[in-house]
Write a protein that holds these residues in place. Structure first.
Motif, PDB file in Angstrom:
ATOM      1  N   TRP A  91      43.951   4.531  30.219  1.00 47.38           N
ATOM      2  CA  TRP A  91      42.873   5.174  30.787  1.00 47.38           C
ATOM      3  C   TRP A  91      43.354   6.280  31.594  1.00 47.38           C
ATOM      4  CZ3 TRP A  91      44.486   6.285  35.734  1.00 47.38           C
ATOM      5  CH2 TRP A  91      45.414   5.188  36.394  1.00 47.38           C
ATOM      6  N   HIS A 146      40.040   1.836  27.858  1.00 45.14           N
ATOM      7  CA  HIS A 146      38.885   2.704  28.301  1.00 45.14           C
ATOM      8  C   HIS A 146      37.602   1.830  28.041  1.00 45.14           C
ATOM      9  CE1 HIS A 146      39.851   6.751  29.598  1.00 45.14           C
ATOM     10  NE2 HIS A 146      40.923   6.768  28.737  1.00 45.14           N
ATOM     11  N   ARG A 189      37.292   5.755  36.802  1.00 45.33           N
ATOM     12  CA  ARG A 189      37.868   5.928  35.684  1.00 45.33           C
ATOM     13  C   ARG A 189      36.698   6.791  34.975  1.00 45.33           C
ATOM     14  NH1 ARG A 189      40.106   0.442  32.359  1.00 45.33           N
ATOM     15  NH2 ARG A 189      41.473  -0.020  34.005  1.00 45.33           N
TER      16      ARG A 189
END
Length: 193
Positions: free
Chosen positions: A163, A131, A144
Protein backbone atom coordinates in the motif's frame (compact mmCIF):
# COMPACT_ATOMS: atom_id res chain seq x y z
CA UNK A 1 22.82 10.25 -15.11
CA UNK A 2 23.78 12.34 -12.10
CA UNK A 3 21.76 15.37 -13.19
CA UNK A 4 18.59 13.28 -13.59
CA UNK A 5 18.27 12.79 -9.81
CA UNK A 6 17.29 15.55 -7.41
CA UNK A 7 17.53 15.47 -3.64
CA UNK A 8 14.50 15.86 -1.40
CA UNK A 9 14.94 17.29 2.06
CA UNK A 10 12.98 18.00 5.23
CA UNK A 11 13.03 21.74 4.62
CA UNK A 12 10.52 21.23 1.81
CA UNK A 13 7.07 22.11 3.15
CA UNK A 14 4.65 19.20 3.25
CA UNK A 15 7.33 16.48 3.21
CA UNK A 16 8.82 14.53 6.12
CA UNK A 17 11.76 12.21 5.49
CA UNK A 18 12.16 9.06 7.56
CA UNK A 19 14.66 7.07 5.47
CA UNK A 20 14.36 3.67 7.11
CA UNK A 21 17.16 1.97 5.17
CA UNK A 22 19.61 4.44 6.75
CA UNK A 23 18.71 2.94 10.16
CA UNK A 24 18.25 -0.55 11.53
CA UNK A 25 14.50 0.14 11.81
CA UNK A 26 13.64 -1.77 8.63
CA UNK A 27 12.72 -5.35 7.77
CA UNK A 28 16.38 -6.47 7.61
CA UNK A 29 17.20 -5.08 11.06
CA UNK A 30 20.40 -3.67 9.52
CA UNK A 31 21.48 -0.26 8.24
CA UNK A 32 21.67 -0.48 4.45
CA UNK A 33 22.39 3.17 3.52
CA UNK A 34 25.18 5.10 5.20
CA UNK A 35 23.35 8.40 4.61
CA UNK A 36 19.72 9.32 5.29
CA UNK A 37 19.22 11.09 1.98
CA UNK A 38 16.38 10.88 -0.50
CA UNK A 39 16.82 11.23 -4.25
CA UNK A 40 14.27 10.90 -7.04
CA UNK A 41 14.30 11.36 -10.79
CA UNK A 42 13.28 14.87 -11.85
CA UNK A 43 10.06 13.48 -13.34
CA UNK A 44 9.23 11.82 -10.00
CA UNK A 45 9.95 15.06 -8.15
CA UNK A 46 7.43 16.95 -10.31
CA UNK A 47 4.72 14.38 -9.62
CA UNK A 48 5.57 14.32 -5.90
CA UNK A 49 5.09 18.09 -5.85
CA UNK A 50 1.60 17.59 -7.27
CA UNK A 51 0.88 14.92 -4.62
CA UNK A 52 2.22 17.24 -1.90
CA UNK A 53 -0.09 20.06 -3.02
CA UNK A 54 -3.13 17.75 -3.07
CA UNK A 55 -2.26 16.38 0.39
CA UNK A 56 -1.95 19.94 1.75
CA UNK A 57 -5.55 20.69 0.74
CA UNK A 58 -6.56 17.81 3.04
CA UNK A 59 -4.41 18.95 5.97
CA UNK A 60 -1.90 16.19 5.25
CA UNK A 61 1.73 15.88 4.28
CA UNK A 62 3.85 13.17 2.67
CA UNK A 63 5.90 11.00 5.05
CA UNK A 64 8.60 9.34 2.91
CA UNK A 65 10.43 6.13 3.88
CA UNK A 66 12.41 5.38 0.71
CA UNK A 67 13.07 6.75 -2.76
CA UNK A 68 16.04 6.05 -5.06
CA UNK A 69 17.73 2.82 -4.05
CA UNK A 70 21.10 1.95 -5.56
CA UNK A 71 21.35 -1.44 -7.24
CA UNK A 72 23.82 -2.49 -4.51
CA UNK A 73 21.14 -1.89 -1.86
CA UNK A 74 18.56 -3.76 -3.96
CA UNK A 75 20.89 -6.76 -3.97
CA UNK A 76 21.18 -6.65 -0.16
CA UNK A 77 17.40 -6.52 0.25
CA UNK A 78 16.95 -9.38 -2.22
CA UNK A 79 19.55 -11.48 -0.39
CA UNK A 80 17.61 -10.95 2.84
CA UNK A 81 14.09 -11.54 1.44
CA UNK A 82 14.14 -13.08 -2.09
CA UNK A 83 10.41 -12.81 -2.82
CA UNK A 84 9.65 -11.01 -6.09
CA UNK A 85 6.21 -10.00 -4.86
CA UNK A 86 7.89 -7.57 -2.47
CA UNK A 87 11.52 -7.15 -3.55
CA UNK A 88 12.34 -6.62 -7.21
CA UNK A 89 15.03 -9.10 -8.34
CA UNK A 90 18.23 -7.04 -8.78
CA UNK A 91 19.30 -8.78 -11.99
CA UNK A 92 16.09 -8.73 -14.03
CA UNK A 93 13.19 -7.20 -12.10
CA UNK A 94 11.56 -3.82 -12.79
CA UNK A 95 13.78 -2.24 -10.07
CA UNK A 96 11.76 0.97 -9.99
CA UNK A 97 13.55 2.24 -6.88
CA UNK A 98 16.88 1.74 -8.68
CA UNK A 99 15.63 4.03 -11.46
CA UNK A 100 14.62 6.84 -9.10
CA UNK A 101 10.96 6.54 -10.10
CA UNK A 102 9.52 4.87 -6.99
CA UNK A 103 8.65 6.23 -3.58
CA UNK A 104 7.58 4.45 -0.40
CA UNK A 105 5.40 6.75 1.66
CA UNK A 106 2.39 7.33 3.85
CA UNK A 107 0.34 10.32 4.96
CA UNK A 108 0.88 12.38 8.08
CA UNK A 109 -1.46 14.86 9.75
CA UNK A 110 -0.08 18.40 9.53
CA UNK A 111 -1.99 19.32 12.69
CA UNK A 112 -0.84 16.45 14.95
CA UNK A 113 2.25 15.12 13.18
CA UNK A 114 0.83 11.60 13.50
CA UNK A 115 0.90 9.04 10.70
CA UNK A 116 -2.50 7.99 9.41
CA UNK A 117 -3.59 4.43 10.21
CA UNK A 118 -3.10 2.29 7.10
CA UNK A 119 -3.89 -1.07 8.68
CA UNK A 120 -0.25 -2.25 8.75
CA UNK A 121 3.16 -0.76 9.17
CA UNK A 122 5.69 -0.11 6.43
CA UNK A 123 7.33 -3.14 4.75
CA UNK A 124 4.75 -5.58 6.05
CA UNK A 125 5.02 -8.61 3.79
CA UNK A 126 1.59 -10.05 4.52
CA UNK A 127 -1.58 -10.11 2.41
CA UNK A 128 -3.18 -7.54 4.72
CA UNK A 129 -0.78 -4.95 3.21
CA UNK A 130 -1.96 -5.64 -0.37
CA UNK A 131 -3.90 -2.84 -2.07
CA UNK A 132 -6.95 -5.01 -2.71
CA UNK A 133 -7.18 -6.28 0.88
CA UNK A 134 -10.26 -4.82 2.55
CA UNK A 135 -10.01 -6.76 5.83
CA UNK A 136 -8.73 -3.65 7.64
CA UNK A 137 -10.63 -1.06 9.64
CA UNK A 138 -12.87 1.41 7.83
CA UNK A 139 -10.53 4.23 8.89
CA UNK A 140 -7.45 2.44 7.50
CA UNK A 141 -9.30 1.68 4.26
CA UNK A 142 -10.32 5.34 3.90
CA UNK A 143 -6.72 6.41 4.53
CA UNK A 144 -5.32 3.95 1.97
CA UNK A 145 -7.87 5.18 -0.58
CA UNK A 146 -6.92 8.79 0.17
CA UNK A 147 -3.24 8.01 -0.40
CA UNK A 148 -4.03 6.03 -3.57
CA UNK A 149 -6.30 8.75 -4.89
CA UNK A 150 -3.84 11.59 -4.47
CA UNK A 151 -0.90 9.55 -5.79
CA UNK A 152 -2.87 8.36 -8.85
CA UNK A 153 -4.06 11.91 -9.51
CA UNK A 154 -0.41 13.04 -9.37
CA UNK A 155 0.52 10.45 -12.03
CA UNK A 156 1.79 7.46 -10.04
CA UNK A 157 0.63 3.84 -10.12
CA UNK A 158 0.52 1.58 -7.09
CA UNK A 159 2.30 -1.68 -6.39
CA UNK A 160 -0.37 -4.38 -5.87
CA UNK A 161 1.27 -5.92 -2.78
CA UNK A 162 2.44 -2.78 -0.94
CA UNK A 163 0.00 0.00 0.00
CA UNK A 164 2.99 2.37 0.53
CA UNK A 165 4.76 1.88 -2.84
CA UNK A 166 4.05 4.17 -5.79
CA UNK A 167 5.97 4.47 -9.05
CA UNK A 168 5.96 6.14 -12.44
CA UNK A 169 4.32 3.94 -15.08
CA UNK A 170 6.92 4.25 -17.88
CA UNK A 171 9.97 2.53 -16.46
CA UNK A 172 11.85 1.82 -19.76
CA UNK A 173 12.64 5.54 -20.04
CA UNK A 174 14.75 5.41 -16.87
CA UNK A 175 17.99 3.43 -16.50
CA UNK A 176 18.86 1.29 -13.48
CA UNK A 177 21.57 3.08 -11.49
CA UNK A 178 24.28 1.94 -9.13
CA UNK A 179 25.40 4.17 -6.28
CA UNK A 180 28.50 5.20 -8.24
CA UNK A 181 26.59 6.03 -11.44
CA UNK A 182 23.97 7.99 -9.52
CA UNK A 183 26.59 9.86 -7.49
CA UNK A 184 24.47 9.63 -4.34
CA UNK A 185 27.00 7.81 -2.11
CA UNK A 186 24.16 6.27 -0.13
CA UNK A 187 26.13 3.06 0.24
CA UNK A 188 29.37 4.74 1.39
CA UNK A 189 32.73 3.24 0.42
CA UNK A 190 31.20 -0.18 -0.19
CA UNK A 191 28.91 1.15 -2.93
CA UNK A 192 31.69 2.76 -4.95
CA UNK A 193 32.72 -0.46 -6.69
Amino acid sequence: MLDSLVQLDDSMPGITLDIRLATDNNFTGQQIYTKAKAYVHRDTAKKLETARRIAATLGLQLHIWDTFRPLEAQQKLWNYHPDSRYISPPDNGPRTHCRGIAVDLTLESVKTGELLDMGTGFDDFREIAHHNNTSISDEALRNRLTLAGLMHTAGFRCHPYEWWHYELPTLDRYPVLTDRLAGTHLMGEEGKG
